[in-house]
Design a protein around this motif. Structure first.
Motif, PDB file in Angstrom:
ATOM      1  N   ILE A   1       0.836  -1.207   0.000  1.00 54.56           N
ATOM      2  CA  ILE A   1       0.000   0.000   0.000  1.00 54.56           C
ATOM      3  C   ILE A   1       0.866   1.252   0.000  1.00 54.56           C
ATOM      4  O   ILE A   1       0.617   2.203  -0.755  1.00 54.56           O
ATOM      5  N   LEU A   2       1.912   1.264   0.834  1.00 52.64           N
ATOM      6  CA  LEU A   2       2.826   2.402   0.854  1.00 52.64           C
ATOM      7  C   LEU A   2       3.497   2.581  -0.507  1.00 52.64           C
ATOM      8  O   LEU A   2       3.655   3.703  -0.999  1.00 52.64           O
ATOM      9  N   GLY A   3       3.880   1.468  -1.118  1.00 50.42           N
ATOM     10  CA  GLY A   3       4.472   1.548  -2.448  1.00 50.42           C
ATOM     11  C   GLY A   3       3.505   2.091  -3.474  1.00 50.42           C
ATOM     12  O   GLY A   3       3.881   2.903  -4.334  1.00 50.42           O
ATOM     13  N   LEU A   4       2.231   1.672  -3.398  1.00 49.21           N
ATOM     14  CA  LEU A   4       1.223   2.176  -4.336  1.00 49.21           C
ATOM     15  C   LEU A   4       0.977   3.665  -4.147  1.00 49.21           C
ATOM     16  O   LEU A   4       0.821   4.406  -5.120  1.00 49.21           O
ATOM     17  N   VAL A   5       0.932   4.103  -2.881  1.00 40.20           N
ATOM     18  CA  VAL A   5       0.734   5.530  -2.606  1.00 40.20           C
ATOM     19  C   VAL A   5       1.869   6.346  -3.198  1.00 40.20           C
ATOM     20  O   VAL A   5       1.657   7.376  -3.865  1.00 40.20           O
TER      21      VAL A   5
ATOM     22  N   ALA B   1       2.775  13.800 -14.306  1.00 44.17           N
ATOM     23  CA  ALA B   1       1.718  14.307 -15.181  1.00 44.17           C
ATOM     24  C   ALA B   1       1.279  15.721 -14.804  1.00 44.17           C
ATOM     25  O   ALA B   1       0.358  16.270 -15.424  1.00 44.17           O
ATOM     26  N   SER B   2       1.913  16.299 -13.768  1.00 43.96           N
ATOM     27  CA  SER B   2       1.597  17.659 -13.299  1.00 43.96           C
ATOM     28  C   SER B   2       0.140  17.794 -12.877  1.00 43.96           C
ATOM     29  O   SER B   2      -0.517  18.806 -13.150  1.00 43.96           O
ATOM     30  N   THR B   3      -0.382  16.775 -12.219  1.00 48.80           N
ATOM     31  CA  THR B   3      -1.737  16.828 -11.679  1.00 48.80           C
ATOM     32  C   THR B   3      -1.653  16.967 -10.162  1.00 48.80           C
ATOM     33  O   THR B   3      -0.580  16.909  -9.572  1.00 48.80           O
ATOM     34  N   SER B   4      -2.804  17.167  -9.536  1.00 45.18           N
ATOM     35  CA  SER B   4      -2.835  17.344  -8.084  1.00 45.18           C
ATOM     36  C   SER B   4      -2.439  16.054  -7.383  1.00 45.18           C
ATOM     37  O   SER B   4      -2.739  14.955  -7.850  1.00 45.18           O
ATOM     38  N   VAL B   5      -1.741  16.211  -6.266  1.00 48.84           N
ATOM     39  CA  VAL B   5      -1.288  15.062  -5.509  1.00 48.84           C
ATOM     40  C   VAL B   5      -1.979  15.031  -4.161  1.00 48.84           C
ATOM     41  O   VAL B   5      -2.478  16.053  -3.668  1.00 48.84           O
ATOM     42  N   ASP B   6      -2.004  13.836  -3.577  1.00 49.21           N
ATOM     43  CA  ASP B   6      -2.590  13.657  -2.252  1.00 49.21           C
ATOM     44  C   ASP B   6      -1.603  14.151  -1.198  1.00 49.21           C
ATOM     45  O   ASP B   6      -0.508  13.616  -1.059  1.00 49.21           O
ATOM     46  N   HIS B   7      -1.985  15.178  -0.451  1.00 51.82           N
ATOM     47  CA  HIS B   7      -1.088  15.763   0.546  1.00 51.82           C
ATOM     48  C   HIS B   7      -1.269  15.078   1.893  1.00 51.82           C
ATOM     49  O   HIS B   7      -1.630  15.700   2.891  1.00 51.82           O
ATOM     50  N   SER B   8      -0.984  13.779   1.909  1.00 49.93           N
ATOM     51  CA  SER B   8      -0.990  13.048   3.169  1.00 49.93           C
ATOM     52  C   SER B   8       0.285  13.369   3.937  1.00 49.93           C
ATOM     53  O   SER B   8       1.206  14.016   3.417  1.00 49.93           O
ATOM     54  N   ALA B   9       0.340  12.901   5.188  1.00 52.86           N
ATOM     55  CA  ALA B   9       1.510  13.214   6.018  1.00 52.86           C
ATOM     56  C   ALA B   9       2.781  12.647   5.411  1.00 52.86           C
ATOM     57  O   ALA B   9       3.831  13.309   5.407  1.00 52.86           O
TER      58      ALA B   9
ATOM     59  N   LEU C   1      11.466   5.423  -3.953  1.00 44.30           N
ATOM     60  CA  LEU C   1      10.965   5.000  -2.647  1.00 44.30           C
ATOM     61  C   LEU C   1       9.925   3.882  -2.784  1.00 44.30           C
ATOM     62  O   LEU C   1       9.913   2.930  -1.999  1.00 44.30           O
ATOM     63  N   ALA C   2       9.050   4.014  -3.794  1.00 46.76           N
ATOM     64  CA  ALA C   2       8.043   2.971  -4.040  1.00 46.76           C
ATOM     65  C   ALA C   2       8.715   1.652  -4.377  1.00 46.76           C
ATOM     66  O   ALA C   2       8.338   0.590  -3.867  1.00 46.76           O
ATOM     67  N   THR C   3       9.746   1.712  -5.233  1.00 49.00           N
ATOM     68  CA  THR C   3      10.488   0.503  -5.587  1.00 49.00           C
ATOM     69  C   THR C   3      11.132  -0.123  -4.357  1.00 49.00           C
ATOM     70  O   THR C   3      11.151  -1.344  -4.195  1.00 49.00           O
ATOM     71  N   GLY C   4      11.646   0.742  -3.481  1.00 50.89           N
ATOM     72  CA  GLY C   4      12.252   0.246  -2.254  1.00 50.89           C
ATOM     73  C   GLY C   4      11.268  -0.492  -1.368  1.00 50.89           C
ATOM     74  O   GLY C   4      11.584  -1.553  -0.811  1.00 50.89           O
ATOM     75  N   PHE C   5      10.039   0.055  -1.243  1.00 53.88           N
ATOM     76  CA  PHE C   5       9.014  -0.622  -0.442  1.00 53.88           C
ATOM     77  C   PHE C   5       8.620  -1.954  -1.055  1.00 53.88           C
ATOM     78  O   PHE C   5       8.441  -2.947  -0.343  1.00 53.88           O
TER      79      PHE C   5
ATOM     80  N   ALA D   1      -6.275  -5.059   1.142  1.00 55.52           N
ATOM     81  CA  ALA D   1      -5.588  -3.774   1.301  1.00 55.52           C
ATOM     82  C   ALA D   1      -5.671  -2.942   0.023  1.00 55.52           C
ATOM     83  O   ALA D   1      -5.956  -1.734   0.073  1.00 55.52           O
ATOM     84  N   ILE D   2      -5.434  -3.581  -1.118  1.00 56.22           N
ATOM     85  CA  ILE D   2      -5.518  -2.859  -2.388  1.00 56.22           C
ATOM     86  C   ILE D   2      -6.953  -2.414  -2.659  1.00 56.22           C
ATOM     87  O   ILE D   2      -7.197  -1.305  -3.151  1.00 56.22           O
ATOM     88  N   GLY D   3      -7.932  -3.261  -2.322  1.00 53.91           N
ATOM     89  CA  GLY D   3      -9.333  -2.884  -2.505  1.00 53.91           C
ATOM     90  C   GLY D   3      -9.713  -1.676  -1.673  1.00 53.91           C
ATOM     91  O   GLY D   3     -10.397  -0.762  -2.155  1.00 53.91           O
ATOM     92  N   ILE D   4      -9.267  -1.658  -0.422  1.00 54.07           N
ATOM     93  CA  ILE D   4      -9.557  -0.508   0.448  1.00 54.07           C
ATOM     94  C   ILE D   4      -8.894   0.757  -0.091  1.00 54.07           C
ATOM     95  O   ILE D   4      -9.484   1.843  -0.105  1.00 54.07           O
ATOM     96  N   TYR D   5      -7.654   0.610  -0.554  1.00 58.55           N
ATOM     97  CA  TYR D   5      -6.934   1.775  -1.091  1.00 58.55           C
ATOM     98  C   TYR D   5      -7.611   2.304  -2.348  1.00 58.55           C
ATOM     99  O   TYR D   5      -7.787   3.522  -2.515  1.00 58.55           O
ATOM    100  N   LEU D   6      -8.002   1.409  -3.261  1.00 63.33           N
ATOM    101  CA  LEU D   6      -8.666   1.841  -4.488  1.00 63.33           C
ATOM    102  C   LEU D   6     -10.016   2.479  -4.209  1.00 63.33           C
ATOM    103  O   LEU D   6     -10.431   3.420  -4.900  1.00 63.33           O
TER     104      LEU D   6
END
Length: 206
Positions: A34-38, A48-56, A80-84, A165-170
């Motif tokens: 999930i962290l990697g997907l985020v 893509a220069s679109t808005s991003v999720d400003h999570s902590a 970082l995603a690859t690392g996770f 987990a992926i279902g909840i995230y999506l």
């Protein structure tokens, strides 16, 4: 599940705790995905220069990149995603190895008990059991019940946890995307199962 429950009944309290701990860790590894997907979705949004999720987490990484003077922040998020994902894979391999060793150890103990019981039992000439059936009980059946069941159970638990987990995230991103993913994966899973099961039955009959 019935075979899994029977396998658990033969385990000692310590062995049950050990196996349950491995399974809980398998469930926990879904968090790395999930962290990697985020992080990966944030990288695509920045690219893509679109808005991003400003999570902590995202905000802290953006601040860290700004303080260090990194311009291509999307590449940092992708790394970082690859690392996770890599870390999750390493932990999953280690857990699978521990579960396999656990199953082999329990199999050896139970097979030794079976062999000792058979060795101390008077078996008459009129017994309906044959030598091959005793060999199957000590060898193959012990292997299936105590070695294969924990490995399969660990795989199933890990996959279910990842799917949930992926279902909840999506669902937090896009309900339509979630429904499409469930439909696509369900169709692929059904076709895969039907094709594989037919092949298995045909080869078993042969």
């Amino acid at each position: 599940m019935r075979l899994t429950w029977r396998s658990f009944q033969f385990l000692t309290a310590r062995q049950k705790i050990e196996l349950s701990t491995y399974l809980m860790f398998k469930v926990g590894t879904a968090a790395f995905d999930i962290l990697g997907l985020v992080l990966l979705s944030t990288s695509m949004s920045l690219l893509a220069s679109t808005s991003v999720d400003h999570s902590a987490m995202v905000k802290s990484v953006l601040d860290w990149c700004g303080n260090l003077g990194f311009g291509n922040t999307y590449a940092v998020f992708a790394l970082l995603a690859t690392g996770f994902f890599l870390l999750k894979s390493i932990i999953a391999i280690w857990l699978n190895n521990r579960i396999a060793i656990f199953g082999a150890r329990v199999e050896a103990e139970q097979a030794s008990k079976l062999f000792a019981n058979f060795s101390n039992t008077e078996i008459g000439a009129a017994s309906a059991e044959t030598q091959s059936s005793y060999q199957f009980a000590v060898g193959r059946s012990a292997h299936v019940l105590f070695a294969q069941v924990p490995v399969v159970l660990g795989t199933i638990v890990g996959e279910i946890a990842l799917a949930l987990a992926i279902g909840i995230y999506l669902s937090t991103l896009n309900v339509f995307l979630l429904c499409f993913s469930l439909l696509f994966l369900g169709l692929v899973g059904y076709l895969n199962f039907s094709i594989v099961s037919k092949g298995v039955v045909k080869n078993n009959q042969r």
